[in-house]
Enzyme design. Structure first.
Site, short mmCIF file in Angstrom:
data_model
loop_
_atom_site.label_atom_id
_atom_site.label_comp_id
_atom_site.label_asym_id
_atom_site.label_seq_id
_atom_site.Cartn_x
_atom_site.Cartn_y
_atom_site.Cartn_z
N TRP A 32 0.86 -1.19 0.00
CA TRP A 32 0.00 0.00 0.00
C TRP A 32 0.90 1.24 0.00
CZ3 TRP A 32 -1.90 2.73 4.88
CH2 TRP A 32 -2.86 3.71 4.56
N ASP A 57 -0.84 -5.30 9.71
CA ASP A 57 -1.78 -4.31 9.25
C ASP A 57 -3.04 -5.06 8.87
OD1 ASP A 57 -3.29 -2.39 8.04
OD2 ASP A 57 -1.78 -1.77 6.57
N LYS A 113 -13.24 -0.40 6.16
CA LYS A 113 -13.84 -1.25 5.12
C LYS A 113 -14.86 -2.20 5.71
CE LYS A 113 -9.89 0.15 3.28
NZ LYS A 113 -9.47 0.82 2.12
N1 KET Z 1 -3.70 -0.54 5.39
C1 KET Z 1 -3.96 -0.95 4.14
C2 KET Z 1 -3.27 -2.16 3.64
C3 KET Z 1 -4.84 -0.22 3.36
O1 KET Z 1 -5.08 -0.66 2.14
C4 KET Z 1 -5.47 0.94 3.87
C5 KET Z 1 -6.37 1.73 3.02
C6 KET Z 1 -5.19 1.29 5.20
C7 KET Z 1 -4.29 0.53 5.93
C8 KET Z 1 -5.75 2.48 5.89
O2 KET Z 1 -7.08 2.66 5.85
P1 KET Z 1 -7.81 3.62 6.92
O3 KET Z 1 -8.85 4.28 6.12
O4 KET Z 1 -6.79 4.57 7.47
O5 KET Z 1 -8.33 2.72 7.97
N2 KET Z 1 -6.39 1.61 1.75
C9 KET Z 1 -7.31 2.23 0.80
C10 KET Z 1 -7.62 3.66 1.03
C11 KET Z 1 -6.44 4.58 1.10
O6 KET Z 1 -5.51 4.50 0.30
O7 KET Z 1 -6.46 5.42 2.03
C12 KET Z 1 -6.77 1.97 -0.61
O8 KET Z 1 -5.69 1.38 -0.77
O9 KET Z 1 -7.46 2.33 -1.58
#
Ligand code: KET
Length: 451
Positions: A180, A261, A297
């Protein structure tokens, strides 16, 4: 505190950052004639902005895709960039259980808006630890898990990173190649040194298990290793349980510190417990680890920014000290976390009926994504699109790592108004039965043309 106190090589990363800032400011005061700035505090020397020298920063590689999508007037445009769930109608989804929980919160007139403690909502923390580690986890029973509410997954990773940079003897964190896009930035700014380990094999579009084991085997003992608990982003490729067991043995034998994560619990298999298995294997061996949890999510709480960081320790005495130090990381960062999202989660996790209803809604989201995989695969087969597209149905979680290159991606955006990250990752959750043919047409076009 003097300037030189900050420049000591043994100081913490945040001290070093403040030190650099102080040195910069002191130098400016000593050498520059600042009278014009004082006379006109918001304008530069020539009367222009003091920020005029800034360069325009690029958009974020993931969230910037949505920015570009929003600007496109085309009626057939499709956003497969950000990992956010959409319904068959292409609309964002607020879970029914979330609406019910919010109604309960509104009806409760005793609720107040006081600051939460630095560690957040205590009931939420306990329930979150149970959700990820398992209700019967020995670590929870023995009171040796320290959990703090953080600002979603990102905030949990950042707080965990800063805690490690301050208190852990090894400052290197290994992340998967690829990963990511925010991971390297989060951990670098937390004060850690980021290195990568092999993970994905483009030739098989699967796991490079041998490369992974070689790289972790060659890592400096004690290093931190970031592990995607399930539904690896961006590849959709996870180790099997047998491979996880080998990873665990290798990591424990080298004293490598696992930092999980967990942003997609429930999204990979549709089962919360199955998706938490790799973490529980590491906790079951009695060793220490960190876990960053996100409810963005799996509960659809994206904008509520609700998540948790758990640090599993060897004893309850250590867990207590860890928590006291986590508070020192959090307080100057954002003081204390928000109350609303964590309250929603607590209402759902504490009530058996709401919890069961949540698992059904979660399973329905996971199933719709799996059905999108099948439909896209079939649509390409029906078109006779050249190439092996079986990875679309083999990969796991929200994303398919298509293998499309940046030129092909940009062609699809320009000609078909389909938006995705330039590495060829598509969010299957953004797709619907109605939009599958459009995407299949676009993929077919780039696969048959020399783009
Ligand atoms: N870890 C991973 C692996 C991840 O894909 C995301 C979010 C997060 C943590 C953090 O999400 P949060 O909203 O802070 O709980 N990924 C999606 C959104 C983004 O990039 O912020 C994405 O990859 O599209």
């Amino acid at each position: 505190m003097t300037n030189s106190e900050f420049s000591s090589s043994s100081s913490s990363p945040s001290d070093r950052r403040i030190g650099a800032l102080l040195r910069h400011l002191t130098a400016a005061t000593n050498s520059d004639n600042l009278s014009s700035v004082y006379a006109s505090p918001t304008s530069g020397v020539s009367g222009g902005s003091v920020f005029a020298h800034l360069v325009q920063a690029p958009e974020d590689p993931i969230l910037g895709v949505t920015v570009a999508y929003n600007k496109d007037p085309s009626p057939v445009k499709l956003n497969l960039g950000v990992g956010a769930y959409r319904t068959e109608e292409g609309k964002p989804l607020v879970l029914n259980v979330v609406r019910k929980a919010e109604q309960q919160l509104i009806n409760d007139r005793t609720r107040i808006k006081e600051y939460l403690p630095i560690v957040g909502l205590v009931e939420f923390n306990k329930l979150s630890a149970k959700l990820i580690l398992g209700a019967d986890s020995p670590a929870i029973r023995e009171n040796r898990v320290s959990t703090v509410e953080c600002l979603s997954g990102t905030g949990s990773l950042r707080v965990g990173g800063e805690f490690l940079a301050k208190h852990y003897h090894q400052k290197t964190i290994y992340i998967t190649q690829p990963t990511w896009g925010n991971h390297p930035k989060i951990f670098t700014l937390a004060g850690l040194t980021v290195k990568t380990y092999r993970y994905y094999d483009p030739s098989t579009r699967g796991l490079n298990f041998q490369g992974l084991m070689e790289d972790l085997g060659a890592a400096t003992p004690g290093s931190i290793v970031l592990l995607h608990a399930c539904a690896h982003n961006p590849t959709g490729v996870d180790p099997t349980i047998q491979q996880w067991e080998q990873i665990r043995q290798l990591m424990r034998s080298k004293g490598l510190m696992p930092f999980f994560d967990s942003a997609y619990q429930g999204f990979a298999s549709g089962s919360l417990d199955t998706d938490a298995k790799p973490i529980r294997m590491f906790v079951a061996d009695g060793g220490e680890c960190l876990v960053a949890q996100s409810y963005a999510k799996n509960m659809g709480l994206y904008g509520e920014r609700v998540g948790a960081l758990s640090i599993v320790c060897k004893s309850s005495d250590v867990a207590g000290k860890v928590e006291s130090q986590l508070k020192l990381v959090i307080r100057p960062m954002y003081s204390s976390p928000p109350i609303h999202g964590a309250s929603i989660v607590a209402v759902i996790l504490r009530d058996r009926n709401l919890f069961n209803e949540w698992t059904l809604e979660l399973k329905a989201m996971a199933d719709r994504i799996i059905s999108m995989r099948k439909q896209l695969f079939e649509a390409l087969r029906a078109r006779g699109t050249p190439g092996d597209w079986s990875h679309i149905i083999k990969q796991i979680g929200m994303f398919t790592f298509t293998g499309l290159n940046p030129a092909q991606v940009s062609y699809m955006t320009k000609e078909y108004h389909i938006y995705m990250t330039s590495d060829g990752r598509i969010s299957m959750a953004g797709l619907s039965s109605k939009t599958v043919p459009h995407l299949a047409d676009a993929i077919h076009a780039v696969a048959t043309k020399a783009v």
